[in-house]
Every structure is written in C-alpha cells, then in structure tokens.
Design an enzyme around this catalytic site. Structure first.
Site, mmCIF file in Angstrom:
data_model
loop_
_atom_site.group_PDB
_atom_site.id
_atom_site.type_symbol
_atom_site.label_atom_id
_atom_site.label_comp_id
_atom_site.label_asym_id
_atom_site.label_seq_id
_atom_site.Cartn_x
_atom_site.Cartn_y
_atom_site.Cartn_z
ATOM 1 N N ARG A 261 0.846 -1.188 0.000
ATOM 2 C CA ARG A 261 0.000 0.000 0.000
ATOM 3 C C ARG A 261 0.885 1.243 0.000
ATOM 4 O O ARG A 261 1.736 1.422 0.863
ATOM 5 C CB ARG A 261 -0.888 -0.003 1.230
ATOM 6 N N GLU B 107 0.448 -0.029 9.405
ATOM 7 C CA GLU B 107 1.097 1.258 9.110
ATOM 8 C C GLU B 107 0.177 2.443 9.378
ATOM 9 O O GLU B 107 0.633 3.525 9.780
ATOM 10 C CB GLU B 107 1.602 1.300 7.660
ATOM 11 N N ARG C 96 -2.048 2.695 11.807
ATOM 12 C CA ARG C 96 -1.975 2.913 13.252
ATOM 13 C C ARG C 96 -0.640 3.557 13.641
ATOM 14 O O ARG C 96 -0.579 4.436 14.505
ATOM 15 C CB ARG C 96 -2.150 1.581 13.992
ATOM 16 N N GLU D 123 -1.721 -9.664 4.737
ATOM 17 C CA GLU D 123 -2.449 -8.757 5.631
ATOM 18 C C GLU D 123 -3.125 -7.653 4.833
ATOM 19 O O GLU D 123 -4.251 -7.254 5.113
ATOM 20 C CB GLU D 123 -1.470 -8.143 6.648
ATOM 21 N N ASN D 124 -2.454 -7.188 3.790
ATOM 22 C CA ASN D 124 -3.003 -6.122 2.966
ATOM 23 C C ASN D 124 -4.257 -6.590 2.225
ATOM 24 O O ASN D 124 -5.246 -5.860 2.120
ATOM 25 C CB ASN D 124 -1.946 -5.664 1.949
#
Length: 301
Positions: A56, A96, A98, A129-130
């Site tokens: 991202r 990222e 957070r 996770e993305n």
C-alpha cells in the site's frame, strides 16, 4: 493532547528486557525468545521503520486524521505487528495506518506483536495482511496476488489456501492486469467497477478497450450495457442475422454458464438453438490461461 502521551500498561517488563544488550534476541532459539515472540510489547515509535515491502503506497489523509483522533482518545486498541531487525530496531509488518496516526498525535510508544522473520516472510505477511483489508480496489488486490505469485513463488492453488479465496476468484482478479493501464487507473480511481473490467477483458485490442472505456464514462453505462457493447464489437451484436434466429436461453443454461464461469475464472458463453442443441464458448487470454482451464476441466487442478 495529554491523552495521547499516556502509555498503555502492555509488556512493560518485556520492554525492559529488549533494552538489555545482553538479552538481544535474534532468533526463536535465543534465550528469552519465548517471552518475547507472540507477546504484546510497548515499543518506542522511534525504533520502528516502515516496511519497504508494504504494497500500500497511499493513505487517505482524512481517514488518517479520524484514526488519530480515536487513538488520542482511546489509545491504540489493536497492536501493530513488527519484525526484529537488530538490537532495539524493528520493521513494520502490518499496521502502518496505526503507526502513522500514533506519530501524528505525538505518541512515543505503541503496542506491538514482535515476530522474527526474514525478508520473504515479511513480504508475504505484509501482502496477505493487505489483501484482508476491506477498502482495497480490484487492481490493488490483483497486484498483491501477482506479487505473492511472482515473489514468493506460489501457485494459484497455494495462494488460494493462504488468502482463503476460491481459485476462480483469484484468477478473475489476475485477469484484470491484462487491461490497458489507463483502464486499470480508472478502476483504481473508482470510475469503473470490477464487473466493467471483467467485461472489457474480453476485448483483445487495447485501442478498442479504450474506446469502450470512454463510452462507459461518457454515458455512465452499467455492467450489463458494457457487456452488450463488447458482444457487439466481437460480432455478436443485434445486427447479426443469427441473433434474430436465436431462441431465448432458458434459465437452466444461464445458471449453468454462470457456474462454469465462476469455476473456470473465465466468462463462459452459451448458445442454444430452437431444437435444444447448443455450444459453450470459453475464452482464454494466453497459453498459460489455456492450460489452467484445461486442467480445471480435467479435474487435475
């Protein structure tokens, strides 16, 4: 801002352990590793670097400010995940937003899960996770799938297991990457849906893809209207003599074609004559795609 500076009582003892050079943990076999890995620890934000493998690249500023406001009031509710690089040095694996929001409100520490992982594992964790996020556009998902296949050397079958998606779903996303880059950008910006993109994939000529894309934007065409334009371009339009003679396609054939399409990851077309006979048409985009479809039909996949 006073609220943002308060520390959460998480892993205070472990934080002290991490500050001791004599207890520097570099692998899961090291002494005290079991006390660290998998536990929530308060880490200083200054000791964490962003992940260069993070797929991202853009973050909505307004959304980031809203998260920062929430963190300012309640603290970081969900810990980030990091991997250990060196003594008191860590790298983000996930979280990222957070991390950025915490820095925005002036926090000095953040709760984190610590993992010990090499670059490949870190890339895989970041990509998977993305993909699980809910706000991804179809092209971003497709690119993440492609990176997992290319950089982690996963097959579509293995990828299906890792991300919990049907193989046909993954194939449909990957096919979007065959669209002209301008159309891909349109999808990323929200001008086109995935349904529009899947319709345009069936146009082989890039220039003709762009011509239909312009019409979709100018006339705000629906997915069904876009599919009709593509059929007409491919010689199956209303001006075809055979079109007038075709009998209406029964629901059972339409349903079957849809099931075939979902299973094969390709838009299967069905044509039926008045006598009840007919044929199925299965498009493919490359030799690799042809082999993939062939294995699925044979039940080898």
């Amino acid at each position: 801002m006073a609220k943002a500076t308060r520390k959460q009582a998480l892993g205070r003892g472990l934080s002290a352990l991490l500050k001791d050079p004599e207890n520097d943990i570099k692998s899961a076999e090291d002494k005290n590793a079991g006390k660290l890995v998998g536990h929530i620890v308060e880490l200083e934000l200054s000791s964490i670097e962003v992940n260069p493998f993070q797929p991202r690249t853009s973050f909505n500023e307004e959304s980031l400010k809203e998260l920062a406001s929430s963190i300012n009031e309640l603290g970081v509710i969900q810990p980030i995940t990091v991997r250990k690089l060196d003594f008191d040095k860590y790298q983000l694996v996930s979280g990222e937003r957070r991390y950025r929001a915490s820095k925005l409100v002036g926090l000095e520490t953040i709760p984190a899960f610590i993992r010990i992982a090499n670059d490949q594992e870190s890339l895989e964790m970041a990509l998977v996770e993305n993909i699980q996020r809910q706000d991804l556009d179809p092209i971003e998902i497709a690119l993440s799938y492609q990176r997992l296949i290319d950089e982690i050397s996963l097959t579509q079958e293995q990828l299906s297991d890792r991300v919990g998606k049907n193989r046909s779903t993954i194939a449909n996303y990957l096919r979007l990457l065959k669209l002209d880059p301008i159309i891909q950008t349109g999808m990323r910006d929200g001008f086109l849906s995935m349904g529009h993109g899947r319709a345009l994939i069936n146009v082989d000529d890039s220039q003709k893809q762009l011509e239909i894309y312009e019409k979709v934007l100018q006339k705000s065409l629906s997915v069904r209207e876009t599919e009709k334009l593509v059929r007409e371009l491919n010689g199956g339009g209303k001006d075809s003599k055979s079109e007038a003679k075709k009998a209406p396609i029964a629901k059972i054939y339409k349903k079957g074609a849809k099931e075939f399409s979902e299973y094969l990851g390709a838009k299967v077309d069905v044509k039926v004559t008045k006598k009840g006979s007919g044929k199925l048409s299965i498009p493919f985009s490359s030799e690799e795609d042809f082999e993939r479809i062939k294995k699925l039909i044979r039940g080898e996949a």
